[in-house]
Write a protein that holds these residues in place. Structure first.
Motif, PDB file in Angstrom:
ATOM      1  N   ALA A   1       7.771   7.316   2.633  1.00 25.57           N
ATOM      2  CA  ALA A   1       6.900   8.303   2.464  1.00 25.57           C
ATOM      3  C   ALA A   1       5.682   7.476   1.016  1.00 25.57           C
ATOM      4  O   ALA A   1       4.052   8.671   0.840  1.00 25.57           O
ATOM      5  CB  ALA A   1       7.377   8.895   0.737  1.00 25.57           C
ATOM      6  N   VAL A   2       5.928   6.108   0.255  1.00 29.40           N
ATOM      7  CA  VAL A   2       4.886   5.747  -0.459  1.00 29.40           C
ATOM      8  C   VAL A   2       3.687   4.934   0.002  1.00 29.40           C
ATOM      9  O   VAL A   2       2.620   5.054  -0.111  1.00 29.40           O
ATOM     10  CB  VAL A   2       5.794   4.884  -1.560  1.00 29.40           C
ATOM     11  N   GLY A   3       4.328   4.592   2.249  1.00 28.87           N
ATOM     12  CA  GLY A   3       3.638   3.783   2.281  1.00 28.87           C
ATOM     13  C   GLY A   3       2.357   4.968   2.447  1.00 28.87           C
ATOM     14  O   GLY A   3       1.395   5.234   3.190  1.00 28.87           O
ATOM     15  N   PHE A   4       2.848   6.594   3.629  1.00 30.65           N
ATOM     16  CA  PHE A   4       1.717   7.412   3.932  1.00 30.65           C
ATOM     17  C   PHE A   4       1.153   7.762   2.699  1.00 30.65           C
ATOM     18  O   PHE A   4      -0.370   7.816   2.979  1.00 30.65           O
ATOM     19  CB  PHE A   4       2.806   8.686   4.328  1.00 30.65           C
ATOM     20  N   ARG A   5       1.732   7.756   0.969  1.00 30.42           N
ATOM     21  CA  ARG A   5       0.560   7.982   0.012  1.00 30.42           C
ATOM     22  C   ARG A   5      -0.378   6.812  -0.133  1.00 30.42           C
ATOM     23  O   ARG A   5      -1.739   7.045  -0.408  1.00 30.42           O
ATOM     24  CB  ARG A   5       1.720   8.208  -0.986  1.00 30.42           C
TER      25      ARG A   5
ATOM     26  N   HIS B   1       0.040   1.774  -7.228  1.00 35.09           N
ATOM     27  CA  HIS B   1       1.120   1.605  -7.660  1.00 35.09           C
ATOM     28  C   HIS B   1       1.577   2.976  -7.265  1.00 35.09           C
ATOM     29  O   HIS B   1       1.135   3.686  -8.150  1.00 35.09           O
ATOM     30  CB  HIS B   1       0.848   0.356  -9.349  1.00 35.09           C
ATOM     31  N   ASP B   2       2.840   3.063  -7.469  1.00 40.39           N
ATOM     32  CA  ASP B   2       3.300   4.511  -6.630  1.00 40.39           C
ATOM     33  C   ASP B   2       4.585   4.738  -8.013  1.00 40.39           C
ATOM     34  O   ASP B   2       5.668   4.200  -7.375  1.00 40.39           O
ATOM     35  CB  ASP B   2       3.674   4.891  -5.628  1.00 40.39           C
ATOM     36  N   ASN B   3       4.516   5.155  -8.611  1.00 40.70           N
ATOM     37  CA  ASN B   3       5.986   5.471  -9.838  1.00 40.70           C
ATOM     38  C   ASN B   3       6.385   4.009  -9.926  1.00 40.70           C
ATOM     39  O   ASN B   3       5.521   2.832 -10.414  1.00 40.70           O
ATOM     40  CB  ASN B   3       7.142   6.242  -9.507  1.00 40.70           C
ATOM     41  N   ASP B   4       7.655   2.905  -9.485  1.00 37.28           N
ATOM     42  CA  ASP B   4       8.278   2.070  -9.595  1.00 37.28           C
ATOM     43  C   ASP B   4       7.743   1.438  -9.514  1.00 37.28           C
ATOM     44  O   ASP B   4       7.948   0.377  -8.395  1.00 37.28           O
ATOM     45  CB  ASP B   4       9.988   2.790 -10.310  1.00 37.28           C
ATOM     46  N   MET B   5       7.476   1.456  -7.880  1.00 38.48           N
ATOM     47  CA  MET B   5       6.437   0.680  -6.988  1.00 38.48           C
ATOM     48  C   MET B   5       5.145   0.195  -6.253  1.00 38.48           C
ATOM     49  O   MET B   5       4.258   0.720  -7.172  1.00 38.48           O
ATOM     50  CB  MET B   5       6.906   2.145  -5.702  1.00 38.48           C
ATOM     51  N   ALA B   6       5.332  -1.530  -6.069  1.00 39.85           N
ATOM     52  CA  ALA B   6       4.188  -1.720  -5.467  1.00 39.85           C
ATOM     53  C   ALA B   6       4.129  -2.559  -4.577  1.00 39.85           C
ATOM     54  O   ALA B   6       4.975  -3.195  -3.976  1.00 39.85           O
ATOM     55  CB  ALA B   6       3.430  -2.857  -7.305  1.00 39.85           C
ATOM     56  N   GLY B   7       2.967  -1.587  -3.951  1.00 44.14           N
ATOM     57  CA  GLY B   7       3.007  -1.666  -2.646  1.00 44.14           C
ATOM     58  C   GLY B   7       1.403  -2.560  -2.029  1.00 44.14           C
ATOM     59  O   GLY B   7       0.585  -2.770  -2.667  1.00 44.14           O
ATOM     60  N   LEU B   8       1.594  -3.735  -0.984  1.00 44.73           N
ATOM     61  CA  LEU B   8       1.101  -4.611  -1.222  1.00 44.73           C
ATOM     62  C   LEU B   8       0.174  -4.239   0.317  1.00 44.73           C
ATOM     63  O   LEU B   8       0.432  -4.280   1.577  1.00 44.73           O
ATOM     64  CB  LEU B   8       0.830  -5.955  -1.122  1.00 44.73           C
ATOM     65  N   PHE B   9      -1.508  -4.282  -0.096  1.00 47.32           N
ATOM     66  CA  PHE B   9      -1.565  -4.252   1.681  1.00 47.32           C
ATOM     67  C   PHE B   9      -3.704  -4.830   2.031  1.00 47.32           C
ATOM     68  O   PHE B   9      -3.721  -5.563   1.041  1.00 47.32           O
ATOM     69  CB  PHE B   9      -2.295  -2.268   1.939  1.00 47.32           C
ATOM     70  N   GLU B  10      -3.235  -4.718   2.886  1.00 50.76           N
ATOM     71  CA  GLU B  10      -4.526  -5.416   3.298  1.00 50.76           C
ATOM     72  C   GLU B  10      -4.665  -6.532   2.940  1.00 50.76           C
ATOM     73  O   GLU B  10      -5.760  -7.382   2.617  1.00 50.76           O
ATOM     74  CB  GLU B  10      -5.864  -4.151   2.654  1.00 50.76           C
ATOM     75  N   LEU B  11      -3.754  -7.609   2.768  1.00 53.54           N
ATOM     76  CA  LEU B  11      -3.416  -9.123   2.674  1.00 53.54           C
ATOM     77  C   LEU B  11      -4.396  -9.649   3.687  1.00 53.54           C
ATOM     78  O   LEU B  11      -4.060  -9.970   4.872  1.00 53.54           O
ATOM     79  CB  LEU B  11      -2.139  -9.123   3.021  1.00 53.54           C
ATOM     80  N   ALA B  12      -5.195 -10.976   2.841  1.00 50.45           N
ATOM     81  CA  ALA B  12      -5.839 -11.888   3.991  1.00 50.45           C
ATOM     82  C   ALA B  12      -6.660 -12.568   3.760  1.00 50.45           C
ATOM     83  O   ALA B  12      -6.786 -12.623   2.551  1.00 50.45           O
ATOM     84  CB  ALA B  12      -6.910 -10.185   5.174  1.00 50.45           C
ATOM     85  N   THR B  13      -7.022 -14.005   3.997  1.00 50.74           N
ATOM     86  CA  THR B  13      -7.496 -15.065   3.529  1.00 50.74           C
ATOM     87  C   THR B  13      -8.471 -15.215   4.893  1.00 50.74           C
ATOM     88  O   THR B  13      -7.828 -15.218   5.881  1.00 50.74           O
ATOM     89  CB  THR B  13      -6.681 -16.085   3.299  1.00 50.74           C
ATOM     90  N   ARG B  14      -9.496 -15.750   4.698  1.00 48.14           N
ATOM     91  CA  ARG B  14     -10.843 -15.830   5.710  1.00 48.14           C
ATOM     92  C   ARG B  14     -10.464 -17.349   6.282  1.00 48.14           C
ATOM     93  O   ARG B  14      -9.802 -18.263   5.758  1.00 48.14           O
ATOM     94  CB  ARG B  14     -11.723 -16.472   4.638  1.00 48.14           C
ATOM     95  N   ALA B  15     -10.854 -16.969   7.484  1.00 48.80           N
ATOM     96  CA  ALA B  15     -10.176 -17.834   8.679  1.00 48.80           C
ATOM     97  C   ALA B  15     -10.061 -19.278   8.453  1.00 48.80           C
ATOM     98  O   ALA B  15      -9.357 -19.916   8.933  1.00 48.80           O
ATOM     99  CB  ALA B  15     -10.767 -18.089  10.173  1.00 48.80           C
ATOM    100  N   ASP B  16     -11.789 -19.646   7.772  1.00 51.60           N
ATOM    101  CA  ASP B  16     -12.021 -21.147   7.522  1.00 51.60           C
ATOM    102  C   ASP B  16     -11.497 -21.374   5.900  1.00 51.60           C
ATOM    103  O   ASP B  16     -11.919 -22.493   5.479  1.00 51.60           O
ATOM    104  CB  ASP B  16     -13.513 -20.906   7.265  1.00 51.60           C
TER     105      ASP B  16
END
Length: 270
Positions: free
Chosen positions: A30-34, A195-210
């Motif tokens: 549910a938090v992922g969909f939001r 940040h959704d209530n007591d939850m913190a979701g991390l998305f789009e995590l990335a580091t440039r290839a070089d």
């Protein structure tokens, strides 16, 4: 001994065989969909059908069964979903989490649907994660700046810019857009923290290839979760493909543990 995964999301993860707790899976779904909202959401029973014309993300363009007991008329419902995906010129994709009915999994197996991109959902209590090292970074306020940085860091096509901006603008919970930049080479790492209530979701995590293996990924995660902790978040969670072994090792090193897995299914030949 089997466990129920992270039975209480405030408890530290454990390393035994994971048997997902479906109540926790439902909450994380549910938090992922939001946190990653689709432009169009329809339901066929408890099957959530997510479609987004402007962005090709599988999470935004997939059928997500949400009740293991909802398995009636599978063949008819699969065909009905296919017509909806055809209208968006998208291939029909099922996202199979522990909430998917076993009968649907058996149907897809019997018809040769390919399974791909298995993903681990990981979580951990923020006060037990290793997030207090590294530099502090404040979230950027300009969505356009973040989108440009994310496209560069991920190595994506510029044609995705408008779609990503639309998705980010549609997020209803509070979100932090984090960018690590180098004065000479530009953006090196990005993260979206929702940040959704007591939850913190991390998305789009990335580091440039070089710029990998220099600690930028760890730094942007720590900065994002300190921001979320300051806002009252108690549990952090994220998703990572099993094939990304370096990222899995990084997240485990920070203290995240596996809660459950999901994978995608498509018809033969797609």
């Amino acid at each position: 001994m089997a466990t129920t995964g992270v039975d209480n999301l405030s408890e530290p993860p454990r390393a035994e065989l994971i048997v997902p707790n479906l109540a926790i899976v439902r909450r994380l779904e549910a938090v992922g969909f939001r946190a990653w909202p689709a432009a169009s959401i329809q339901y066929d029973g408890s099957w959530q059908i997510r479609l987004t014309a402007g962005h090709p993300s599988k999470r935004l363009n997939s059928v997500n069964p949400l009740d293991p007991s909802d398995h009636g008329d599978i063949e008819i419902r699969v065909e009905r979903a296919a017509r909806r995906f055809d209208a968006y010129d998208r291939p029909l994709v099922f996202r199979q989490s522990p909430l998917a009915p076993p009968q649907l999994e058996a149907f897809l197996d019997a018809h040769g649907w390919r399974r791909f991109d298995e993903t681990i959902v990981m979580a951990g209590a923020i006060d037990r994660l290793d997030i207090d090292g590294g530099m502090d970074y404040l979230p950027v306020r300009d969505i356009g700046r973040y989108v440009d940085a994310a496209i560069t860091v991920h190595g994506r096509d510029q044609s995705l810019k408008a779609g990503l901006a639309e998705v980010l603008s549609s997020i209803r919970p509070s979100s932090g857009l984090f960018v690590i930049e180098d004065d000479k080479t530009g953006p090196t790492a990005t993260a979206l923290c929702v940040h959704d209530n007591d939850m913190a979701g991390l998305f789009e995590l990335a580091t440039r290839a070089d710029a990998r293996r220099a600690g930028h990924g760890r730094d942007v995660i720590r900065a994002a979760l300190r921001w979320a902790r300051h806002r009252g978040a108690e549990t952090a969670w994220l998703q990572v493909e099993t094939a990304n072994t370096a990222a899995v090792a990084l997240y485990k090193g920070l203290g995240f543990g596996e809660v459950y897995r999901y994978a995608y299914r498509v018809k033969p030949g797609q």
